[in-house]
Scaffold this motif. Structure first.
Motif, short mmCIF file in Angstrom:
data_model
loop_
_atom_site.label_atom_id
_atom_site.label_comp_id
_atom_site.label_asym_id
_atom_site.label_seq_id
_atom_site.Cartn_x
_atom_site.Cartn_y
_atom_site.Cartn_z
N PRO A 43 42.73 -3.18 -17.96
CA PRO A 43 43.05 -3.90 -16.71
C PRO A 43 42.70 -3.11 -15.45
CG PRO A 43 44.89 -4.00 -18.25
CD PRO A 43 43.92 -2.98 -18.79
N ALA A 44 42.48 -1.79 -15.58
CA ALA A 44 42.18 -0.95 -14.42
C ALA A 44 40.69 -0.84 -14.14
CB ALA A 44 42.77 0.45 -14.63
N LEU A 45 39.83 -1.42 -14.99
CA LEU A 45 38.39 -1.26 -14.79
C LEU A 45 37.92 -1.75 -13.42
CD1 LEU A 45 36.73 -2.02 -18.25
CD2 LEU A 45 36.82 0.16 -17.04
N PRO A 46 38.35 -2.93 -12.96
CA PRO A 46 37.94 -3.33 -11.61
C PRO A 46 38.43 -2.36 -10.53
CG PRO A 46 38.66 -5.24 -12.85
CD PRO A 46 39.03 -4.04 -13.67
N ALA A 47 39.68 -1.88 -10.65
CA ALA A 47 40.20 -0.93 -9.66
C ALA A 47 39.46 0.40 -9.72
CB ALA A 47 41.70 -0.71 -9.89
N LEU A 48 39.14 0.85 -10.94
CA LEU A 48 38.37 2.08 -11.11
C LEU A 48 36.99 1.93 -10.46
CD1 LEU A 48 38.01 4.02 -14.45
CD2 LEU A 48 35.97 3.34 -13.20
N THR A 49 36.37 0.79 -10.68
CA THR A 49 35.05 0.55 -10.11
C THR A 49 35.08 0.67 -8.59
OG1 THR A 49 34.52 -0.93 -11.95
CG2 THR A 49 33.17 -1.13 -9.96
N SER A 50 36.11 0.09 -7.97
CA SER A 50 36.23 0.14 -6.51
C SER A 50 36.58 1.54 -6.03
CB SER A 50 37.29 -0.86 -6.05
OG SER A 50 37.52 -0.76 -4.67
N ASP A 51 37.53 2.19 -6.70
CA ASP A 51 38.02 3.50 -6.25
C ASP A 51 36.94 4.57 -6.33
OD1 ASP A 51 39.94 5.20 -5.23
OD2 ASP A 51 40.70 5.75 -7.21
N LEU A 52 36.11 4.52 -7.38
CA LEU A 52 35.06 5.52 -7.55
C LEU A 52 33.72 5.07 -6.98
CD1 LEU A 52 35.82 6.83 -11.18
CD2 LEU A 52 36.51 7.80 -8.98
N SER A 53 33.71 3.92 -6.29
CA SER A 53 32.51 3.40 -5.64
C SER A 53 31.33 3.32 -6.61
CB SER A 53 32.13 4.28 -4.43
OG SER A 53 33.19 4.32 -3.49
N THR A 54 31.57 2.66 -7.72
CA THR A 54 30.54 2.55 -8.74
C THR A 54 30.37 1.10 -9.15
OG1 THR A 54 29.80 3.46 -10.86
CG2 THR A 54 32.14 2.92 -10.66
N GLY A 55 29.51 0.82 -10.12
CA GLY A 55 29.25 -0.54 -10.56
C GLY A 55 29.92 -0.86 -11.88
N ALA A 56 29.86 -2.15 -12.26
CA ALA A 56 30.51 -2.58 -13.50
C ALA A 56 29.93 -1.88 -14.71
CB ALA A 56 30.37 -4.10 -13.64
N MET A 57 28.60 -1.72 -14.76
CA MET A 57 27.99 -1.08 -15.92
C MET A 57 28.41 0.38 -16.03
SD MET A 57 24.00 -0.90 -17.17
CE MET A 57 24.00 -2.62 -17.65
N GLN A 58 28.49 1.09 -14.89
CA GLN A 58 28.93 2.49 -14.92
C GLN A 58 30.38 2.60 -15.37
OE1 GLN A 58 27.18 1.13 -12.39
NE2 GLN A 58 25.26 2.19 -12.85
#
Length: 415
Positions: A43-58
């Motif tokens: 459930p944290a993948l979208p938040a992680l993506t935003s927080d680390l300024s990265t993309g969905a694939m990364q």
């Protein structure tokens, strides 16, 4: 070979039912390292993506790294457990898992997190491969299939509870807090193994040939047609499941607008399906041929995968996607325990760790390679996830057919 090894518990001799229950709980918890490490922070993948300024694939590569580590670690821990016994490699691996989980808390970038997740998975692999080898030390054939199905009752709680817990933790802490919780779980597993598990592979039954013997064992297993077929079945089935695991947070939350909490509930329901079907498999093992149970599992998964493709391509809504994903997940409850039991059946204890490792490395390597495919076209479409799931499900059924064509497979599943 069945139940000839010493009891793995150093308490006063309990009643047989109690001893079996203790073993199911402990080995199930060790095997649950993989779903705990993967599912709790879904459930944290979208938040992680935003927080680390990265993309969905990364972000999905953090899942792939963990799965790759789980594969690599099993190649190391399995042969070591054949040579030095089950207990020492297990304790070292679980301790290293706790340390790696703690370091993930402070990861400053997605690249660092990917590297740490690789280490975390490699360390946690010891619990998975050794637990499976211990079962093979003590059981065989239908008895092993029943025990593996019982393990799913415990292991299945991890994917049910992990995303729910992860979703709730996000209400009170950042996504890094999830790795702090995994650190605590690692410490608890270390203490449980240290205090509750004795050696199940006596020195006289260990592999003493060193690296050359290990390589010979791997070559023999790779050239064994039924074993290779079952290993591919596990790998492709896990690719089916793991594509769903890695893709569903984005598909269900970003496309179908589920909240992290609602997603965790949906994920938990699907995990209940795996557990329930796994228990049915355990009850039927011995009365229904294992190959028939395995074929039924494939039929369920393929039906769900085809339905998912149809729903996604025709623009169907959430209420068409959810039942299809449930079938994809639930059918794994028939595939996993029966494939594992058939692959390991009849193998001597001195190679059980290596055989378990080869199953594990195929399972997690193929599954990890499939994960990024779910997000290859970005977060705005579910088509890649659906097509990847369907392709892997059909190939898994073909791999099982390949294994069952041999005379040896027919003999193993006839009891």
């Amino acid at each position: 070979m069945t139940q000839t090894a010493p009891s793995p518990f150093d308490t006063a001799p309990p009643r047989p039912v109690d001893r079996r229950l203790l073993m199911i709980c402990l080995l199930g918890a060790l095997t649950a390292v993989a779903p705990l490490s993967i599912d709790m922070y879904l459930p944290a993948l979208p938040a992680l993506t935003s927080d680390l300024s990265t993309g969905a694939m990364q972000a999905q590569l953090t899942l792939t790294a963990c799965v790759a580590g789980l594969a690599i670690g099993q190649v190391v821990a399995g042969p070591l457990s054949d040579a030095f016994g089950r207990r020492r490699p297990l304790l070292i691996g679980v301790a290293a898992y706790a340390v790696a989980s703690l370091l993930c808390v402070a990861a400053p970038s997605v690249e660092t997190l990917i590297a740490l997740r690789l280490v975390q998975g490699a360390a946690g692999a010891a619990g998975i491969v050794v637990a499976r080898a211990i079962v093979q030390d003590l059981y065989d054939g239908v008895a092993a299939a029943k025990f593996f199905a019982a393990l799913m009752l415990v292991t299945g709680l991890a994917p049910i509870l992990a995303p729910v817990i992860g979703g709730q933790l996000l209400n009170v802490m950042p996504w890094t807090g999830i790795f702090a919780v995994l650190t605590g779980i690692g410490v608890a597993l270390f203490l449980g193994a240290l205090l509750g598990l004795k050696e199940t592979l006596p020195p006289g039954q260990r592999e003493t040939g060193g690296t050359r013997a290990t390589l010979r064992t791997f070559r023999a297993l790779a050239s064994d047609r039924p074993f290779a077929g079952y290993a591919l079945t596990l790998g492709l089935s896990f690719a089916t499941l793991f594509t769903y695991i890695s893709g569903s947070p984005f598909v269900l939350q970003d496309i179908y607008d589920l909240s992290p909490q609602a997603f965790s509930v949906v994920f938990g329901v699907n995990s209940i399906g795996i557990v329930a079907v796994g228990q049915v498999s355990g009850m039927l093992a011995g009365r229904v041929p294992l190959r028939l149970l395995l074929a039924t599992g494939h039929a369920i998964v393929v039906a769900g995968a085809v339905a998912l493709v149809v729903v996604v391509l025709t623009g169907g809504g959430l209420y068409g996607v959810l039942p299809a994903l449930f079938l994809v997940a639930a059918g794994q409850g028939l595939i996993g325990p029966n494939t594992t039991a058939l692959a390991l059946s009849g193998r001597p204890p001195r190679v059980a760790g290596s055989a378990s490792a080869m199953l594990g490395v195929t399972q997690f390597a193929v599954g990890g390679a499939a994960a990024p495919l779910a997000g290859i076209a970005g977060p705005d479409t579910a088509v890649p996830m659906a097509l990847s799931i369907a392709g892997a499900a059909m190939l898994a059924a073909v791999a099982t057919a390949f294994a069952l064509r041999s005379r040896r497979s027919a003999a193993l599943v006839s009891d």
